[in-house]
Write a protein that holds these residues in place. Structure first.
Motif, PDB file in Angstrom:
ATOM      1  N   MET A 274       4.922   3.472  -5.374  1.00 40.81           N
ATOM      2  CA  MET A 274       5.568   2.452  -6.197  1.00 40.81           C
ATOM      3  C   MET A 274       4.579   1.356  -6.578  1.00 40.81           C
ATOM      4  SD  MET A 274       9.333   2.088  -4.379  1.00 40.81           S
ATOM      5  CE  MET A 274       9.932   0.911  -5.601  1.00 40.81           C
ATOM      6  N   ILE A 275       3.691   1.012  -5.662  1.00 40.34           N
ATOM      7  CA  ILE A 275       2.653   0.016  -5.968  1.00 40.34           C
ATOM      8  C   ILE A 275       1.760   0.525  -7.095  1.00 40.34           C
ATOM      9  CG2 ILE A 275       0.605  -1.167  -5.083  1.00 40.34           C
ATOM     10  CD1 ILE A 275       1.942  -1.151  -2.308  1.00 40.34           C
ATOM     11  N   GLU A 276       1.311   1.760  -6.967  1.00 37.70           N
ATOM     12  CA  GLU A 276       0.407   2.343  -7.960  1.00 37.70           C
ATOM     13  C   GLU A 276       1.074   2.467  -9.327  1.00 37.70           C
ATOM     14  OE1 GLU A 276      -0.836   6.018  -6.294  1.00 37.70           O
ATOM     15  OE2 GLU A 276      -1.993   5.100  -4.666  1.00 37.70           O
ATOM     16  N   ALA A 277       2.391   2.701  -9.329  1.00 34.59           N
ATOM     17  CA  ALA A 277       3.122   2.867 -10.592  1.00 34.59           C
ATOM     18  C   ALA A 277       3.566   1.536 -11.190  1.00 34.59           C
ATOM     19  CB  ALA A 277       4.342   3.762 -10.366  1.00 34.59           C
ATOM     20  N   GLY A 278       3.288   0.418 -10.500  1.00 29.43           N
ATOM     21  CA  GLY A 278       3.688  -0.892 -11.005  1.00 29.43           C
ATOM     22  C   GLY A 278       5.189  -1.098 -10.991  1.00 29.43           C
ATOM     23  N   GLU A 279       5.886  -0.492 -10.037  1.00 25.34           N
ATOM     24  CA  GLU A 279       7.340  -0.558  -9.980  1.00 25.34           C
ATOM     25  C   GLU A 279       7.865  -1.754  -9.184  1.00 25.34           C
ATOM     26  OE1 GLU A 279       8.899   3.113  -8.524  1.00 25.34           O
ATOM     27  OE2 GLU A 279       7.709   4.339  -9.895  1.00 25.34           O
ATOM     28  N   LEU A 280       6.957  -2.590  -8.650  1.00 20.59           N
ATOM     29  CA  LEU A 280       7.374  -3.706  -7.816  1.00 20.59           C
ATOM     30  C   LEU A 280       7.045  -5.033  -8.491  1.00 20.59           C
ATOM     31  CD1 LEU A 280       6.089  -2.304  -4.422  1.00 20.59           C
ATOM     32  CD2 LEU A 280       8.470  -2.407  -5.174  1.00 20.59           C
ATOM     33  N   LEU A 281       8.001  -5.959  -8.429  1.00 15.81           N
ATOM     34  CA  LEU A 281       7.781  -7.290  -8.974  1.00 15.81           C
ATOM     35  C   LEU A 281       6.722  -8.019  -8.168  1.00 15.81           C
ATOM     36  CD1 LEU A 281       8.739  -9.393 -11.050  1.00 15.81           C
ATOM     37  CD2 LEU A 281      10.473 -10.112  -9.390  1.00 15.81           C
ATOM     38  N   GLU A 282       6.788  -7.868  -6.874  1.00 15.78           N
ATOM     39  CA  GLU A 282       5.762  -8.377  -5.958  1.00 15.78           C
ATOM     40  C   GLU A 282       5.832  -7.545  -4.692  1.00 15.78           C
ATOM     41  OE1 GLU A 282       5.821 -10.185  -2.858  1.00 15.78           O
ATOM     42  OE2 GLU A 282       7.909  -9.606  -2.643  1.00 15.78           O
ATOM     43  N   TRP A 283       4.732  -7.535  -3.958  1.00 18.18           N
ATOM     44  CA  TRP A 283       4.716  -6.821  -2.692  1.00 18.18           C
ATOM     45  C   TRP A 283       3.659  -7.432  -1.802  1.00 18.18           C
ATOM     46  CZ3 TRP A 283       0.356  -4.355  -0.849  1.00 18.18           C
ATOM     47  CH2 TRP A 283      -0.679  -4.160  -1.787  1.00 18.18           C
ATOM     48  N   ALA A 284       3.805  -7.200  -0.517  1.00 11.22           N
ATOM     49  CA  ALA A 284       2.822  -7.704   0.447  1.00 11.22           C
ATOM     50  C   ALA A 284       2.900  -6.859   1.705  1.00 11.22           C
ATOM     51  CB  ALA A 284       3.089  -9.174   0.774  1.00 11.22           C
ATOM     52  N   GLU A 285       1.834  -6.891   2.468  1.00  7.80           N
ATOM     53  CA  GLU A 285       1.840  -6.258   3.788  1.00  7.80           C
ATOM     54  C   GLU A 285       2.087  -7.359   4.809  1.00  7.80           C
ATOM     55  OE1 GLU A 285      -0.818  -3.236   6.594  1.00  7.80           O
ATOM     56  OE2 GLU A 285      -1.574  -3.903   4.643  1.00  7.80           O
ATOM     57  N   VAL A 286       3.200  -7.259   5.520  1.00  8.39           N
ATOM     58  CA  VAL A 286       3.624  -8.305   6.446  1.00  8.39           C
ATOM     59  C   VAL A 286       3.777  -7.712   7.841  1.00  8.39           C
ATOM     60  CG1 VAL A 286       5.372 -10.052   6.945  1.00  8.39           C
ATOM     61  CG2 VAL A 286       4.864  -9.444   4.560  1.00  8.39           C
ATOM     62  N   TYR A 287       2.977  -8.210   8.785  1.00  8.98           N
ATOM     63  CA  TYR A 287       3.036  -7.739  10.166  1.00  8.98           C
ATOM     64  C   TYR A 287       2.923  -6.213  10.256  1.00  8.98           C
ATOM     65  CZ  TYR A 287       4.795 -12.483  10.732  1.00  8.98           C
ATOM     66  OH  TYR A 287       4.943 -13.849  10.680  1.00  8.98           O
ATOM     67  N   GLY A 288       2.030  -5.656   9.439  1.00  8.29           N
ATOM     68  CA  GLY A 288       1.744  -4.231   9.515  1.00  8.29           C
ATOM     69  C   GLY A 288       2.657  -3.338   8.708  1.00  8.29           C
ATOM     70  N   HIS A 289       3.605  -3.934   7.964  1.00 10.25           N
ATOM     71  CA  HIS A 289       4.518  -3.137   7.152  1.00 10.25           C
ATOM     72  C   HIS A 289       4.573  -3.708   5.738  1.00 10.25           C
ATOM     73  CE1 HIS A 289       5.909  -1.025  10.707  1.00 10.25           C
ATOM     74  NE2 HIS A 289       6.177  -2.171  11.297  1.00 10.25           N
ATOM     75  N   TYR A 290       4.911  -2.844   4.772  1.00  5.77           N
ATOM     76  CA  TYR A 290       5.022  -3.280   3.375  1.00  5.77           C
ATOM     77  C   TYR A 290       6.426  -3.814   3.082  1.00  5.77           C
ATOM     78  CZ  TYR A 290       0.697  -0.700   2.417  1.00  5.77           C
ATOM     79  OH  TYR A 290      -0.598  -0.257   2.407  1.00  5.77           O
ATOM     80  N   LYS A 291       6.456  -4.855   2.218  1.00  7.07           N
ATOM     81  CA  LYS A 291       7.711  -5.373   1.686  1.00  7.07           C
ATOM     82  C   LYS A 291       7.523  -5.634   0.204  1.00  7.07           C
ATOM     83  CE  LYS A 291      10.142  -7.729   5.460  1.00  7.07           C
ATOM     84  NZ  LYS A 291      10.687  -9.034   5.923  1.00  7.07           N
ATOM     85  N   GLY A 292       8.550  -5.394  -0.597  1.00  4.18           N
ATOM     86  CA  GLY A 292       8.404  -5.642  -2.028  1.00  4.18           C
ATOM     87  C   GLY A 292       9.740  -5.668  -2.746  1.00  4.18           C
TER      88      GLY A 292
END
Length: 210
Positions: free
Chosen positions: A76-94
């Motif tokens: 989803m990150i590579e496809a630009g499907e997320l408004l924003e995303w981050a890696e938080v405490y070892g896991h992705y959120k977006g």
């Protein structure tokens, strides 16, 4: 002021939809606030955050979070499907981009539950959103909430408390602050409701485009 700039309420129409960003330190009660808002029927489209972390007891996929594998999240990150995303405490959120756009385009108000880092990203993309910082009554309350969850080791809890102290320094990036004191959840929800009502009655309403 042009006709396009003024509030449509003056012409008997609905005010433009608003995008509300609810943020604050981990453990401050963002999930509890949203659950209460849902229970009392807030007329909002509640965007469900995607995450790669494991599901906690009592959580529901598609309601609390979209629980995804790391592989799916990266695609989803590579496809630009997320408004924003981050890696938080070892896991992705977006935040899924399409969900927000579709709701706003249909005239529905949207509320995002997001961490402070993500709120900063959204502010760059949508500066006319309404940014609300949810703060704890004090750090002892925040520590107690994290201990009650029983999802963090002592080291992880200390990291979260240190992060919370740093996140409080971002307060000046927000429009409003709401203090979520222990056992006063409805007070915090009422303050958020008051903010939203006031925003819908601005002479020059906010207009969000993504």
């Amino acid at each position: 002021m042009t006709e396009e700039q003024r509030n449509p309420l003056l012409d008997g129409k609905a005010a433009p939809p608003i995008l509300v960003v609810l943020s604050g330190p981990s453990g401050v009660g963002k999930d509890s606030i949203l659950m209460r808002m849902r229970d009392i029927g807030f007329p909002f489209h509640f965007v469900v955050t995607a995450t790669s972390r494991p599901m906690r007891p009592g959580e529901r996929d598609g309601y609390d979070y979209h629980f995804l594998s790391e592989e799916r999240f990266r695609s989803m990150i590579e496809a630009g499907e997320l408004l924003e995303w981050a890696e938080v405490y070892g896991h992705y959120k977006g935040i899924p981009k399409s969900e927000v756009r579709q709701a706003l385009q249909s005239g529905r108000d949207v509320i995002l539950r997001i961490d402070v880092q993500g709120a900063s990203t959204i502010k760059q993309l949508a500066p006319d959103a309404v940014f609300i910082f949810l703060a704890p009554g004090n750090f002892d309350e925040l520590r107690n909430r994290l201990q009650w969850r029983r999802t963090e080791s002592p080291d992880q809890m200390q990291q979260r408390l240190q992060m919370a102290a740093r996140e409080m320094e971002a307060l000046d990036q927000f429009d409003y602050v709401v203090v979520n004191r222990e056992d006063h959840l409805d007070d915090a929800v009422g303050q958020i409701r008051a903010i939203i009502v006031a925003e819908k009655h601005r002479v020059r309403p906010r207009r969000v485009s993504l």
